[in-house]
Design an enzyme around this catalytic site. Structure first.
Site, short mmCIF file in Angstrom:
data_model
loop_
_atom_site.label_atom_id
_atom_site.label_comp_id
_atom_site.label_asym_id
_atom_site.label_seq_id
_atom_site.Cartn_x
_atom_site.Cartn_y
_atom_site.Cartn_z
N ASP A 122 -46.50 -128.00 -105.65
CA ASP A 122 -47.60 -128.82 -106.16
C ASP A 122 -48.28 -129.59 -105.02
O ASP A 122 -48.57 -130.78 -105.14
CB ASP A 122 -47.07 -129.78 -107.24
CG ASP A 122 -48.15 -130.60 -107.91
OD1 ASP A 122 -49.29 -130.12 -108.01
OD2 ASP A 122 -47.86 -131.75 -108.31
N GLU A 165 -55.26 -137.69 -107.00
CA GLU A 165 -55.03 -137.42 -108.42
C GLU A 165 -55.01 -138.71 -109.24
O GLU A 165 -55.56 -138.77 -110.34
CB GLU A 165 -53.71 -136.68 -108.61
CG GLU A 165 -53.82 -135.17 -108.49
CD GLU A 165 -54.77 -134.59 -109.54
OE1 GLU A 165 -54.59 -134.86 -110.74
OE2 GLU A 165 -55.68 -133.85 -109.14
N HIS A 199 -63.19 -136.56 -109.07
CA HIS A 199 -62.77 -135.88 -107.84
C HIS A 199 -63.95 -135.69 -106.88
O HIS A 199 -63.78 -135.78 -105.66
CB HIS A 199 -62.17 -134.51 -108.17
CG HIS A 199 -60.70 -134.54 -108.48
ND1 HIS A 199 -59.77 -135.12 -107.64
CD2 HIS A 199 -60.00 -134.04 -109.53
CE1 HIS A 199 -58.55 -134.98 -108.15
NE2 HIS A 199 -58.67 -134.34 -109.31
N TYR A 220 -55.68 -133.42 -100.07
CA TYR A 220 -55.01 -133.10 -101.32
C TYR A 220 -53.58 -132.58 -101.11
O TYR A 220 -53.20 -131.51 -101.59
CB TYR A 220 -55.85 -132.08 -102.09
CG TYR A 220 -55.55 -132.04 -103.58
CD1 TYR A 220 -55.80 -133.13 -104.39
CD2 TYR A 220 -55.04 -130.89 -104.17
CE1 TYR A 220 -55.54 -133.09 -105.75
CE2 TYR A 220 -54.79 -130.83 -105.52
CZ TYR A 220 -55.03 -131.93 -106.30
OH TYR A 220 -54.77 -131.88 -107.65
N HIS A 231 -62.17 -137.06 -115.17
CA HIS A 231 -61.24 -136.83 -114.06
C HIS A 231 -61.87 -135.89 -113.03
O HIS A 231 -61.83 -136.16 -111.82
CB HIS A 231 -59.95 -136.24 -114.63
CG HIS A 231 -58.94 -135.83 -113.62
ND1 HIS A 231 -57.78 -136.54 -113.37
CD2 HIS A 231 -58.87 -134.74 -112.79
CE1 HIS A 231 -57.07 -135.93 -112.45
NE2 HIS A 231 -57.71 -134.83 -112.08
N GLU A 232 -62.45 -134.78 -113.50
CA GLU A 232 -63.01 -133.81 -112.56
C GLU A 232 -64.25 -134.34 -111.85
O GLU A 232 -64.43 -134.12 -110.65
CB GLU A 232 -63.33 -132.50 -113.29
CG GLU A 232 -62.09 -131.77 -113.80
CD GLU A 232 -61.03 -131.57 -112.73
OE1 GLU A 232 -61.38 -131.29 -111.56
OE2 GLU A 232 -59.84 -131.72 -113.04
N HIS A 288 -49.44 -133.98 -108.43
CA HIS A 288 -49.52 -134.28 -109.86
C HIS A 288 -48.27 -135.00 -110.37
O HIS A 288 -48.25 -135.44 -111.51
CB HIS A 288 -49.69 -133.00 -110.68
CG HIS A 288 -51.01 -132.33 -110.51
ND1 HIS A 288 -51.20 -131.29 -109.61
CD2 HIS A 288 -52.21 -132.52 -111.12
CE1 HIS A 288 -52.45 -130.87 -109.67
NE2 HIS A 288 -53.09 -131.61 -110.57
#
Length: 354
Positions: free
Chosen positions: A269, A196, A176, A187, A172-173, A274
């Protein structure tokens, strides 16, 4: 046509509303203090502009051989410093430190997925070295991409394990970074939720590819290995059933919707990045399950085509993204093909397109 580059907020894996719940709970004050420190650090990183990759740190050279990862794992040694001390680099043996060796292994697995399945050579498609820092801070409850590298906390051991433990979190990271390089999705709000979601999609596909799982065999959970036995839940997110990943007295209930009828309007958020990512996540799951087989060979290709599409703008919303997905499915598999029809129906099923 090149896409405009936008300085976006820094994405972090852990939703802030979960940390805020822990910080406001009646759990022990020492834990509350550690979680509050994580929130403060996350706010700091969200406010930072993208670091200059050339000057932020002494960047190692990438691999001269396409198809070969160049991994450099650092330890912050429980301090809030980046990148930290280099402890393992490409080709070196295991160190015996689980966080170091997990980061090294899973970054290699993620590189291999992008190379084998999508013919992409690292984050920038030019062999960019993969930098990861572990043991960041003390009991830091998050993982993030800062524009130059990936950073992983150790968790508190009470609710969350170390963030290197989960392959899909590492994937996931890294994803990004790919998203930032290609689309620069801002974002916040729907573009942030797409950011996300794409990271979740590629993180899940990395795990499925590594374990040779078909869509039917995959669990479609994100961050399952992060939760300790104390938490009443299976993971932090579920692509198969958004809103059902956890229901815990301290963490609260998974707030993700699976349909536009339940889209959450919020300023928290970063505008629900998210939370509302559950909708495009579920569209991917529905399409992959309907098509069957290995998801990276069908839906994964179309989602990646769309990430590279010059018409995907930094502030694109769900409708724009879904329309591009359908067009790219038509282009790759043929208009009226089974793949194109199923993908269109998936976006219809979650209420994004009529």
């Amino acid at each position: 046509m090149s896409k405009p580059k936008v300085n976006s907020l820094r994405p972090g894996f852990m939703p802030p509303f979960i940390l805020e719940r822990i910080a406001s709970s009646r759990s022990d004050t020492q834990l509350q203090s550690r979680v509050q420190r994580t929130l403060e650090m996350d706010r700091y990183f969200r406010d930072q502009r993208k670091p200059d990759v050339a000057s932020a740190m002494a960047m190692p050279l990438g691999s001269p051989q396409p198809g070969q990862a160049a991994r450099y794992i650092y330890s912050a040694e429980y301090q809030e410093v980046l990148p930290g001390t280099l402890v393992r680099e490409e080709g070196q043996d295991e160190t015996g430190d689980p966080a170091v060796d997990e980061a090294y292994r899973w970054l290699g697995v993620t590189y291999r997925f992008f190379w084998d399945a999508l013919q992409r050579n690292s984050i920038d498609n030019q062999g960019m070295p993969l930098l990861g820092t572990v043991h960041y801070g003390r009991d830091y409850e998050n993982a993030f991409w800062n524009g130059a590298q990936m950073v992983f906390g150790d968790g508190d051991g009470e609710f969350f394990n170390r963030f290197t433990k989960a392959l899909d979190v590492v994937g996931h990271e890294l994803a990004h970074g790919v998203i930032e390089r290609e689309a620069g999705l801002v974002y916040t709000y729907q573009s942030g939720a797409l950011n996300e979601s794409l990271a979740d999609v590629f993180g899940s596909l990395t795990e499925q590819y590594h374990f040779e799982q078909t869509a039917a065999e995959a669990d479609w959970l994100i961050g399952a290995e992060l939760l300790t036995d104390r938490v009443q839940g299976r993971a932090l997110r579920s692509m198969a059933a958004p809103g059902t990943a956890y229901d815990d007295p301290v963490l609260g209930k998974d707030p993700q919707p699976s349909h536009m009828n339940d889209f959450v309007e919020t300023e928290e958020d970063n505008g629900g990045v998210h939370i509302n990512s559950g909708i495009p996540n579920h569209a991917f799951y529905l399409a992959a399950m309907a098509l069957g087989g290995y998801a990276w060979e069908t839906c994964g290709l179309v989602w990646y085509d769309t990430l590279l599409d010059s018409r995907l703008m930094p502030e694109s919303d769900f409708v724009t993204f879904a329309a591009l997905i359908v067009e790219n499915a038509d282009r790759r598999f043929g208009s009226g093909s089974r793949e194109s029809t199923v993908i269109r129906e998936a976006w219809q099923a979650v209420g994004v397109i009529p």
